[in-house]
Structure formats: C-alpha cells, structure tokens
Design an enzyme around this catalytic site. Structure first.
Site, PDB file in Angstrom:
ATOM      1  N   GLU A 149       1.038  -1.137  -0.076  1.00 56.87           N
ATOM      2  CA  GLU A 149       0.030  -0.080  -0.064  1.00 56.87           C
ATOM      3  C   GLU A 149       0.883   1.344   0.010  1.00 56.87           C
ATOM      4  O   GLU A 149       2.106   0.954   0.245  1.00 56.87           O
ATOM      5  CB  GLU A 149      -0.946   0.117   1.190  1.00 56.87           C
ATOM      6  CG  GLU A 149      -0.301   0.163   2.752  1.00 56.87           C
ATOM      7  CD  GLU A 149      -1.315   0.087   3.767  1.00 56.87           C
ATOM      8  OE1 GLU A 149      -2.447  -0.008   3.617  1.00 56.87           O
ATOM      9  OE2 GLU A 149      -0.621  -0.117   4.852  1.00 56.87           O
ATOM     10  N   SER A 156       3.773   6.510  10.184  1.00 56.17           N
ATOM     11  CA  SER A 156       4.598   6.284  11.567  1.00 56.17           C
ATOM     12  C   SER A 156       6.009   5.706  11.614  1.00 56.17           C
ATOM     13  O   SER A 156       6.213   4.973  10.558  1.00 56.17           O
ATOM     14  CB  SER A 156       3.825   6.026  12.551  1.00 56.17           C
ATOM     15  OG  SER A 156       3.392   4.678  12.367  1.00 56.17           O
ATOM     16  N   LYS A 398      -9.731  -5.973   0.860  1.00 60.02           N
ATOM     17  CA  LYS A 398      -9.141  -4.564   1.670  1.00 60.02           C
ATOM     18  C   LYS A 398     -10.173  -3.631   1.498  1.00 60.02           C
ATOM     19  O   LYS A 398     -10.679  -3.258   0.664  1.00 60.02           O
ATOM     20  CB  LYS A 398      -7.993  -4.222   1.037  1.00 60.02           C
ATOM     21  CG  LYS A 398      -6.816  -5.171   1.223  1.00 60.02           C
ATOM     22  CD  LYS A 398      -5.320  -4.310   0.707  1.00 60.02           C
ATOM     23  CE  LYS A 398      -4.122  -4.933   1.394  1.00 60.02           C
ATOM     24  NZ  LYS A 398      -2.879  -4.082   0.967  1.00 60.02           N
ATOM     25  N   GLU A 402      -6.751   2.822   7.007  1.00 57.37           N
ATOM     26  CA  GLU A 402      -5.442   2.709   7.280  1.00 57.37           C
ATOM     27  C   GLU A 402      -5.286   2.196   8.935  1.00 57.37           C
ATOM     28  O   GLU A 402      -6.276   2.376   9.660  1.00 57.37           O
ATOM     29  CB  GLU A 402      -4.826   4.076   7.337  1.00 57.37           C
ATOM     30  CG  GLU A 402      -4.884   4.815   6.035  1.00 57.37           C
ATOM     31  CD  GLU A 402      -4.438   4.110   4.709  1.00 57.37           C
ATOM     32  OE1 GLU A 402      -3.511   3.333   5.078  1.00 57.37           O
ATOM     33  OE2 GLU A 402      -4.891   4.323   3.525  1.00 57.37           O
ATOM     34  N   GLY A 403      -3.997   1.898   9.151  1.00 59.66           N
ATOM     35  CA  GLY A 403      -3.618   1.402  10.559  1.00 59.66           C
ATOM     36  C   GLY A 403      -3.608  -0.002  10.985  1.00 59.66           C
ATOM     37  O   GLY A 403      -3.330  -0.447  11.714  1.00 59.66           O
ATOM     38  N   ARG A 492       9.538  -3.479   9.549  1.00 57.87           N
ATOM     39  CA  ARG A 492       8.721  -4.100  10.351  1.00 57.87           C
ATOM     40  C   ARG A 492       8.683  -5.806  10.286  1.00 57.87           C
ATOM     41  O   ARG A 492       8.453  -6.251   9.090  1.00 57.87           O
ATOM     42  CB  ARG A 492       7.209  -3.905  10.368  1.00 57.87           C
ATOM     43  CG  ARG A 492       7.118  -2.299  11.052  1.00 57.87           C
ATOM     44  CD  ARG A 492       5.891  -1.738  10.734  1.00 57.87           C
ATOM     45  NE  ARG A 492       5.499  -1.460   9.306  1.00 57.87           N
ATOM     46  CZ  ARG A 492       4.442  -0.961   8.778  1.00 57.87           C
ATOM     47  NH1 ARG A 492       3.469  -0.909   9.527  1.00 57.87           N
ATOM     48  NH2 ARG A 492       4.302  -0.951   7.417  1.00 57.87           N
TER      49      ARG A 492
END
Length: 516
Positions: A149, A156, A398, A402-403, A492
């Site tokens: 995405e 962040s 999807k 977001e998040g 990540r």
C-alpha cells in the site's frame, strides 16, 4: 526487476550466553536512546517507558530490491501529488460508489468537496510511506518486491526506525561483529545508512519555511492515549534542535475548544491555555498523526474541526485531497490500463520535482504491483467476485482503511461477502462490497527466522518471520518551490503466523535490513 539472491539461513547459531548478552545490550540501548513506547494504561504525565518491540539481529533483505524500492520513491511522490491535484479524478473515483457505501470515506470526500473552493493555501505537504513485501510466487528463490500500500497520512515509526538501525550497528560494534557468528553480520557495509528522523523533520521544516513566518509553529494533531509518543517527540526535538522550530501537540478534542481562524487572513491561531495573556501562536504546518481512522471522529465535532483546519492558511500534512489520494480504491484504479501513464507521462501534468519521466520509469513502478481488482459490477468486478469466492486462498479483501487490522484474508472472504450482501441498502445505493478491493496475496519467501523481543519483555522468541519494508518520502508541492525526496526506510518484522501487523500490540517488531 527480479532478484535471484538466496537469503542466508537465518538466524545464525549463537551460544546461550551470547543470546542473553544481546537481549541485555539491545534492551538497555533501547531505553537509553528513546527507542521506546509507553506501557499500556500509562499514567499522564508518563512515569515509565518500555523498549519498543525489536529484533535481536537485523533481517536479511536482497540489496538490489532494497535499492529498487528506495529509487522509486521520488516517482511515487510525484504520482500521488498529481493525484491530489486532479480534482476530477478524485471526484470520479472517491465520489462514486466508495463515498456512497463507506461512511468514513464519504464524510472525507464530501467534507473536502464542501471546502475546496474556499481554500486559501495552495501548498501541500506530504510525508509518505510506500510499503513492500518480498514476493516468491513460484517458491524458487527468485524474488521480487511488491507494493502492499501507499500511505499518505500519519506514516509513523520514522524516528524509531532510525533508532533500530542505530541499535543494530551498535550491537555490531559492541560485540565484535556479532561474535563473528555470520559473514553477513561481519560486513559493516551490509548495514544501510538510514535517517528518516532527520529527513522527515527536514521535510516538515521545508513546509514551515514555505509558509513564511519565522514566529509560527508546527501543530501535531495526535490521538488520545497515544502510546507511540516517543516516535513523535523525537520529530519535535529534531525540529527544535536542528531547525529552531517549535512544535505543539493537540488532540481533536483540544482543537475544538482552542483553534481559531482569523476571518480576514485565514491564519490558524492557537491560544496557550497556560499563558492566557500571551498572544495566540500562528500555525504554519498541521502535521496529522491522527485523523486517518473512523475512531478519530467519534462525533460531528471532530469533522467540524477538520474542516476548520482545512480552510485555514496553514499548510496541511496531508490535505484532505492528499488523504483521499491514499485510499485503496485509488491504488486499484491506478492499475487500470493507461491511468499510470496519464499521471506520469502526460505533458499537461504539473511539474512536481520528479524530472522528465519515461516509459521505463513507468514500467519499473508497475513491476512493484501485484494484482488488484475492483469489487463492483463491471466485468472485471464480476471476475473478481468469482475469484474471491472460488479461490479465496489466493486473495485478501481490503477496505478503505489505514492503520492495520482491517483486512479479510483467504477462507474468511466468502462468508464475509455473504454477510455484506445481507446488509440493508437504501434505494439506488451500490452494493456494500464496492467499498472494498481484492488484492492478490503476496507470498514472502519461507525459511527466514529471527529472534523477536516484545516490548517490555526480557526474553526473545524465535519465529519464522515476514518483513515489510517501508520507504519514506517527503513531498512539498503546489507553490513556487517543490521538494521531492526519499526520506529513509522502515523494516517491520512479524511472525509468519500473523496476517496482520501492529507494533504497539507486540505482533510486529521494528527491525532493520541486512543487505545481502
């Protein structure tokens, strides 16, 4: 671009004593250097912190694919800036069925449509992050990098990502190249330089300079009970120490009572509740680390405040148009024939600092895409529905969110679509499934493990892992000066057993790449 690089067997073996020493060194480094989160249910003001979830070792990542993702960021920056400037395109895509069946995106689009003719600030600022996974579709070891995405709001972990890379380089130095347990770990050039904290703060400072008032401040709009506060505070410290710019923090509920917009100048003013006799502060840049999820708007008051801020002369990061540009539906429509070429190669598009682009640039960008399909009633949408219900193991459904934590995976897709079909609809309202897109699943390479440490724990767990690479970008456009830069990376890493991520809840660890 495909890479045939075989990832090394990972992690290399170490003694129990070496393992324990790495846990001690990494945890103390994290606490000493602000590589931290607030603990759950923290008091205010906070009195303690825990290390952010981390990996004991950096995770191998093919050098050529890392370089490719980094090199594409200025082109992606230009693409999404041009989308935000194309009101007709946003109206067609986001003002269509999505706005009618997705309440949150509908409020965002209608709010932007309501105020856009009143806007007095043409300059827009974007702090972006393009997220990728390695893809091994045939299981042969021939890998590609595929985009998950593109984030245009609240991207962040820039500061904590920089700290993660610094921690792994510290461990390399402090342990004689990780006790010489691996040739990959012994080579310092495999640890890429990475400064997203510095680069994102510089991007915010560029917006502040473009505003043109040396006395103005940068406003951070934040969530109530934010645990990832240190990632944000490091940006505040960098703004102050490196650029001499003050930042202030407020939630939407604060701003509902404090924010004022001057009727004539449209300047955004914030009085100090601690110094009621002092003049209010003028805001140069509004930096959103909130406002991207429906829970950030529990009432109409928050939407009213968002529109008030949007009408002001402050530079928004992002504007409502730029936030809309980051929707999943936009990502899917870009895959349609000719759309990407129109945005990147048409001479009628505004210059946004990417330089002259060629078909080869477009092709390189498109190589990072995986299959994306609409869930509407077009022929392609009907094909997508058939695939989703007959071969769900190959897809993820999807929504426009977001998040993290919002997607529907594999065998859960058919029953979820059936439930959507049961939901009541108003006359003429599109089907609920049109709020979604269908994405082919990216298949990360197997056989890579690492030692992951959850925040606040004093032990590591060995897990078969999947790593997601984020590439940051900074984009200032719409005025006389254009800034278009890459701004570093984020890795990540999570256990393969989890489809979803989440650093604050301990599923994902903030990692750094070891280039191989």
């Amino acid at each position: 671009m495909s890479s045939s690089t075989a990832l090394p067997e990972w992690p290399p073996a170490m003694t129990p004593e070496q393992h324990a020493q790495l846990i001690l060194l990494s945890s103390t480094y994290a606490l000493s250097h602000g590589f931290t989160l607030l603990p759950p249910n923290s008091s205010q003001p906070p009195t303690s912190a825990i290390p952010a979830p981390l990996s004991l070792l950096p995770t191998p990542f093919p050098r050529g694919l890392y370089d490719l993702a980094v090199s594409l960021q200025p082109i992606y920056n230009a693409l999404y800036a041009r989308i935000a400037l194309d009101w007709e395109f946003l109206d067609r895509v986001m003002g269509g069925s999505v706005s009618k069946v997705d309440t949150f995106q509908g409020e965002l689009w209608r709010g932007w449509r309501q105020v856009r003719d009143e806007l007095v600030q043409p300059i827009q600022l974007g702090v972006f992050r393009s997220d990728y996974l390695l893809h091994d579709s045939e299981g042969t070891g021939g890998m590609e990098v595929k985009q998950v995405e593109f984030n245009t709001i609240a991207a962040s972990f820039g500061a904590l990502s920089q700290r993660a890379g610094e921690m792994h380089r510290y461990l390399h130095k402090a342990t004689n190249s990780y006790y010489s347990i691996s040739p990959e770990l012994s080579n310092a050039s495999n640890f890429p330089a990475n400064q997203p904290l510095k680069n994102i703060a510089t991007g915010l400072a560029e917006g502040w300079k473009a505003y043109g008032n040396d006395e103005a401040v940068v406003l951070f709009v934040v969530q109530d009970g934010e645990r990832n506060v240190f990632d944000q505070k490091w940006l505040e410290y960098e703004l102050l120490e490196a650029h001499g710019i003050q930042a202030i923090r407020h939630t939407f509920s604060d701003l509902a009572n404090l924010a004022q917009v001057d009727r004539s100048s449209k300047t955004l003013l914030l009085p100090s509740p601690l110094e009621p006799d002092s003049p209010p502060r003028e805001v140069a840049v509004i930096y959103y680390r909130s406002a991207y999820t429906p829970t950030d708007y529990p009432s109409s008051s928050e939407w009213t405040t968002r529109l008030l801020l949007e009408r002001s002369r402050a530079i928004k990061c992002p504007s409502m148009a730029l936030q809309l540009a980051g929707a999943k539906k936009i990502q899917q429509v870009l895959c349609e024939p000719g759309v990407l070429e129109d945005f990147l190669l048409s001479p009628d598009r505004p210059d946004v600092g990417a330089g002259p682009l060629t078909q080869a640039d477009v092709d390189r960008l498109r190589q990072t895409w995986i299959g994306l399909l609409p869930m509407d009633n077009s022929l392609l949408g009907q094909e997508a529905y058939t695939l989703a219900t007959t071969h769900p193991e190959r897809y993820v459904l999807k929504p426009q969110r977001e998040g993290g934590g919002n997607n529907i995976y594999r065998e859960n897709i058919p029953p979820y679509l059936k439930e959507l079909e049961k939901e009541p609809r108003q006359a003429g309202e599109p089907e609920k499934k049109e709020a979604y897109i269908l994405m082919e699943l990216i298949e990360p390479p197997k056989g890579v493990s690492n030692w992951l440490v959850r925040g606040g724990e004093n032990k590591a767990r060995k897990a078969d892992v999947v790593s997601e690479l984020g590439v940051y970008g900074v984009m200032l456009f719409g005025g006389d000066d254009v800034v278009n830069n890459g701004a570093g990376t984020l890795l990540r890493t999570k256990g393969r057993e989890s489809d979803e991520g989440g650093v604050a809840i301990g599923i994902s660890s903030i990692d750094s790449p070891l280039l191989v």
